[in-house]
Enzyme design. Structure first.
Site, PDB file in Angstrom:
ATOM      1  N   GLY A 101       0.773  -1.241   0.000  1.00 14.26           N
ATOM      2  CA  GLY A 101       0.000   0.000   0.000  1.00 14.26           C
ATOM      3  C   GLY A 101       0.802   1.287   0.000  1.00 14.26           C
ATOM      4  N   PRO A 154       5.126  -4.572   0.226  1.00 17.99           N
ATOM      5  CG  PRO A 154       6.327  -2.681   0.822  1.00 17.99           C
ATOM      6  CD  PRO A 154       6.309  -4.161   0.988  1.00 17.99           C
ATOM      7  NE  ARG A 156      -1.863   1.224 -12.172  1.00 23.41           N
ATOM      8  CZ  ARG A 156      -2.021   2.459 -11.748  1.00 23.41           C
ATOM      9  NH1 ARG A 156      -1.586   3.468 -12.489  1.00 23.41           N
ATOM     10  NH2 ARG A 156      -2.594   2.702 -10.605  1.00 23.41           N
ATOM     11  CB  CYS A 187     -10.841  -2.520 -32.863  1.00 29.64           C
ATOM     12  SG  CYS A 187      -9.689  -2.691 -34.222  1.00 29.64           S
TER      13      CYS A 187
END
Ligand code: LLP
Length: 422
Positions: free
Chosen positions: A234, A277, A314, A344
């Site tokens: 995090g 992490p 993302r 596409c």
């Protein structure tokens, strides 16, 4: 990334040279930056709690070369699946150097997890009886969902709190550990995953306090000495220019402070403090280099590149921002432009309006920042646009660490029944 005049360098290697050598699109990782990120974070936490260890969550960037850098720095591996346990094994990490944090496990997952002798981190109380059918982990923990979650990426990535699919409900934690203890399991840890990409330093002590109250009561009631407590991942990074970064030292000092106070309050034998992490280590150490293929002036001016949503998922998936540089043109006059890949799908139009150099033209190189975490790992094949190559830069040296996919890779697991061959 460094800039000299208008030329960009990753490590000491010109971006132009990387594009010419390996083609585009290409993921490039800066080894020194990964090591610096790791060392900064390790120093921050271990300073306040010396019995501290990181496990690298390989899901963010699973190239064995990247995982090996973090292994050399001293990290274990956090594995989300049996294949990630195998990846850890491939780079020489096994047993208690690996934490298996899968969720909604199948019987096969459970059997392989047990055989591998890794730390078994269970996502729910309901999985324990299924694990016990096949054997007893030498050491295990439960992933606790302390009731809060947070993420700069948005709700999509808030992997704790009431809307998350993860973790044991606080009301079940005592029961879960009691069941495990009664089944004869002797060695325990505890775990949580508080969210992803958090840059609010105060959140870490807050969520640590919640976890420690749940675990402290459990330990006291059941007489369990937790060998480790894992505060998850995090640790956030800024994505937009000017965005505030995480005050890592404050997060570490305050979280370790709460941790120590709660250990004392509940009379626990001091456990090892762990975290797992990923983004903080590799996020800002990874870039994608792509090329502009064509520019169209239609309802809007749109720059078409070879970096699509299948190269970097993302933006299309979470609406995430990734900063873009144009090689050789950063000082030029800017205009608001759109930028897209070649798929596409209109979600492939992943930059709708951005101030980019107005003179951008066919053949220009673009560099996408902060692509090291959840970049290549979330890329996919679609429209016959195959996964890019991965390159590691160390100072002036550069190494191909994953080949670009070819047509053969696209069809390699397919088969044609005889009757369709006519
Ligand atoms: N541990 C566990 C159990 C996890 O599920 C994760 C990430 C980590 C550690 C590492 O978290 P980090 O330090 O990187 O925040 N695809 C999203 C992020 C999903 C996070 C999934 N779990 C993104 O691109 O932002």
């Amino acid at each position: 990334m460094k800039r000299s005049n208008s030329e960009f360098f990753i490590g000491d290697v010109p971006v132009k040279l990387l594009a010419e050598t390996y083609g585009t699109p290409v993921y490039v990782y800066d080894e020194q930056k990964i090591r610096e990120n790791y060392r900064r974070a390790f120093k921050a936490f271990s300073k306040h709690y010396p019995d501290f260890r990181f496990f690298y969550a390989v899901k963010a960037c699973n190239n064995p070369a990247i995982a090996s850098i973090l292994k050399q720095e001293g990290a274990g591996v956090d594995a989300a699946s049996v294949n990630e346990i195998l990846l850890a094994k491939k780079i020489g990490l096994g047993g208690e150097n690996v934490m298996f944090s899968g969720n909604f496990l199948s019987d096969d997952d459970i059997k392989s997890g047990l055989e591998s002798g890794v730390i078994f981190n269970l996502d729910d109380i309901s999985i324990l009886p299924r694990v016990l059918k096949f054997g007893k982990p030498e050491i295990m923990s439960f992933r606790v969902n302390p009731g809060y979650g947070k993420s700069n990426v948005g709700e999509f990535v808030t992997n704790a709190g009431p809307n998350a699919k993860f973790g044991v409900h606080p009301d079940d934690v005592l029961k879960a550990y009691r069941m495990a203890k009664e089944a004869g399991i002797k060695r325990f840890g505890a775990h949580m995953m508080p969210g992803s990409c958090i840059t609010d330093a105060d959140y870490f002590p807050f969520i640590t306090g919640l976890l420690m109250d749940i675990i402290g009561k459990t330990g006291k009631e059941l007489g369990i000495n937790f060998e480790f407590i894992d505060l998850g991942g995090g640790l956030g990074i800024p994505y937009k220019p000017g965005e505030e970064s995480l005050d890592l030292d404050a997060a570490a000092e305050k979280a370790a402070g709460v941790f120590k106070a709660k250990v004392a309050e509940y009379g626990l034998k001091p456990p090892r403090l762990m975290m797992e992490p990923a983004r903080y280590f590799v996020g800002n150490a990874g870039y994608i280099i792509g090329r502009v293929h064509s520019i169209k002036n239609s309802y809007k001016k749109i720059v078409g590149t070879d970096i699509g949503m299948s190269t970097l998922a993302r933006p299309a998936m979470y609406g995430s921002y990734h900063h873009i540089y144009v090689e050789g043109k950063e000082d030029e006059k800017r205009e608001k432009l759109g930028l897209c890949g070649q798929l596409c799908e209109n979600t492939d139009f992943w930059v709708k309006e951005r101030e980019l150099p107005a003179s951008i033209t066919e053949g220009d190189l673009i560099i996408v920042e902060n692509a090291g975490a959840y970049g290549y790992a979330m890329s996919y094949q679609y429209n016959g646009r195959l996964r890019p190559a991965e390159v590691l830069v160390n100072g002036q040296s550069h190494y191909l660490i994953r080949k670009r996919e070819l047509f053969e890779d696209m069809i390699k697991n397919t088969d044609l029944p005889d009757y369709l061959k006519k």
